[in-house]
Design a protein around this motif. Structure first.
Motif: not given
Length: 595
Positions: A151, A153, A205-206, A211-212, A218
């Protein structure tokens, strides 16, 4: 009286905090157990710092006794040692006693089948490293088992100069990341703790590096708070005690904030003894503060600094005793900070080790090296790791700072930040190369080797806790049992003299129990009394001469004492060892007043 308070929280991945505070009267009735002004002696023999009334001229410090000669040496912990001795008082807690450990609200902690306190020895938890991408204004979450980014963020609003570069990881896996130039901190939760804010069944969420999500979209980004007006925010440290979690935030203009870690609300701000560039929290609540290549080391006692008023004490110079804040001169310019398994403070710049428990004139060990150390980390055992930029990653013997060797294959990189994962692998951030390498330590100082390399970052930078080792190795979140014992009724006895601490405990594979005691004349004073170290098991064994331990400070006849046992796990490769504590008891001598 007989008050019982027990509270237990879980610790992410490695251990569980178990806190039990019990006030156990030594055969005293509720209406006579607590001293008051009418039964305190005149000023002679009173310790004004902790309010210890010894009721007549204080006795000389007692000589240590042979363990075989201690009261209770001929019976097992948990068994009544008093026999026909009318002056003997005994109170026990644990397996087979009248005060068994309580299994309510244990969370992830556990009692074994016999009712003893232990820690979760499973290895099924997930583990993550949090790597700030300073140039991008984001932070990456890395699965340390699979060695992949899972992930990414944003750490603050778009079109702002954020420069995230300091992190601290909570026991539930959440991260607190400081945006240095934006002068702010952002909390990012670890799923499944994220809460959907849009009413969707699953949080948004990521799910990977590509996947930002936009800032504000988020659901795992829980809060964002600014600490503006005091310069670059360059230090953060999480502190967890029972149900409470606090975040300490430091800025270069000699500022420290205490923050509610759950909500982000600032509780108070206080002056820092030095200009903060990094934090490390020890097992006694000491917040150690590094600087940016200055000859200073700072300390804030978080057990004394409880609000704005209590934190406004003068700064002590080169002293710890009775100090809220302290400042120490370092042998050379310092940068980076870590705490080893023995509670010693390590600084970079050169290689410097500070032992707060040593005599004042022998606290520092200094190795003048021919490279510059930027980040340091401890594996909680024998080894210290130092990031020396293009000179590579160095491995240092924590017991001999002059014994160090480079890790093969790490020279020529840009090694800055270091942290240690749950398998004792060292994670090295190579800031200018936008990658990380993971080092398998091997058994000896020459045996470290690069085990893996992970790329795809944007100027990664973190001189602080990015995996959670601050809680696993340094801070208060292992398991801790606290038992408070109350004196015999002062109206019926000349005094209470604490004699023996006994326990039934096991600690194998490098796990251990660390024992401390504190003493005071009232329950209120006990909460602020300083701790006295007893020792660690192993090698400390039962019984312990409690009279001698307390007697070194003239406290063997204090009205209240509190015993503390830290349960500390240890990992060796894939094997996770946890200690076990079955029984704790205390024996006191209470001569009766005969009229």
């Amino acid at each position: 009286m007989n008050h019982v308070f027990q509270q237990i929280d879980s610790n992410f991945g490695t251990a569980v905090l178990v806190v039990a505070t019990l006030f156990l009267s030594l055969g005293c009735s509720a209406d006579t157990a607590t001293p008051n002004a009418t039964n305190l002696a005149p000023d002679t023999g009173t310790d004004t710092d902790v309010g210890v009334d010894i009721r007549y001229d204080p006795p000389a410090p007692p000589e240590p006794r042979d363990p075989a000669d201690l009261p209770g040496a001929d019976t097992a912990p948990g068994e009544n040692p008093c026999g026909d001795n009318a002056n003997c008082r005994w109170n026990a807690h644990g397996v087979g006693t009248d005060h068994p450990f309580d299994d309510e609200d244990l969370g992830d902690a556990l009692l074994d089948e016999d009712g003893a306190i232990t820690l979760d020895d499973s290895s099924e938890a997930e583990y993550f490293a949090w790597i700030p991408n300073t140039a991008e204004g984001t932070i990456s979450r890395i699965d340390t088992e699979k060695r992949i980014e899972v992930a990414r963020y944003r750490t603050g609003p778009a079109h702002q100069e954020l420069r995230p570069s300091r992190t601290t990881v909570a026991s539930d896996g959440s991260v607190y990341v400081a945006n240095a130039h934006h002068q702010s901190v952002t909390k990012i939760a670890l799923a499944p703790n994220c809460i959907s804010v849009g009413g969707a069944p699953e949080p948004s969420t990521s799910t990977g590096p590509d996947d930002l999500l936009d800032w504000g979209d988020d659901d795992c980004v829980e809060w964002h708070e600014e600490f503006s007006g005091f310069g670059v925010v360059d230090a953060v440290a999480i502190q967890e005690t029972g149900d409470d979690a606090f975040l300490w935030v430091g800025a270069e203009d000699h500022s420290i904030w205490k923050v509610d870690a759950e909500t982000g609300q600032t509780l108070f701000r206080t002056e820092s003894p030095v200009s903060p560039n990094g934090f490390a929290l020890d097992s006694s609540g000491g917040l150690w503060i590094s600087t940016y290549f200055q000859t200073k080391l700072g300390l804030l006692d978080t057990e004394k600094c409880l609000d704005h008023g209590s934190c406004e004490a003068a700064i002590c110079q080169d002293s710890i005793v009775d100090c809220v804040k302290s400042r120490f001169e370092t042998p050379a310019n310092a940068h980076g900070i870590a705490i080893d398994g023995a509670g010693r403070i390590w600084l970079g710049g050169d290689l410097m080790r500070f032992d707060p428990g040593a005599p004042q004139n022998s606290r520092w060990a200094h190795t003048d090296v021919d490279f510059t150390v930027f980040g340091v980390a401890s594996d909680g055992d024998q080894w210290i790791y130092a990031g020396a930029d293009s000179d590579g990653l160095y491995r240092i013997d924590s017991n001999d700072p002059g014994r160090y060797e480079p890790v093969a294959g790490t020279a020529g990189r840009s090694v800055r930040a270091i942290d240690i994962d749950h398998r004792n692998f060292a994670w090295s951030i190579n800031r200018d190369h936008n990658d990380i390498f993971v080092v398998d330590p091997g058994p000896g100082i020459f045996d470290g080797s690069i085990d893996d390399q992970i790329a795809g970052f944007e100027e990664p930078d973190a001189y602080s806790d990015m995996i959670g080792s601050i809680l696993r190795f340094d801070a208060e979140q292992r398991g801790v049992l606290r038992l408070a014992f109350e004196e015999c009724a002062p109206d019926d006895h000349y005094h209470t003299e604490w004699q023996t601490l006994r326990f039934d405990a096991e600690a194998e594979g490098g796990s251990l129990l660390r024992w401390r005691v504190r003493a005071a004349n009232t329950e209120q004073q006990l909460a602020n009394a300083p701790w006295i170290d007893i020792g660690s098991t192993p090698p400390t064994t039962s019984p312990v001469d409690l009279r001698a331990v307390l007697g070194e400070e003239g406290l063997q006849r204090a009205g209240f004492i509190e015993i503390e046992a830290y349960l500390v796990p240890h990992r060796q490769g894939d094997q996770f060892y946890v200690p076990r504590l079955a029984t704790v008891d205390v024996i006191a001598d209470c001569p009766k007043i005969i009229l």
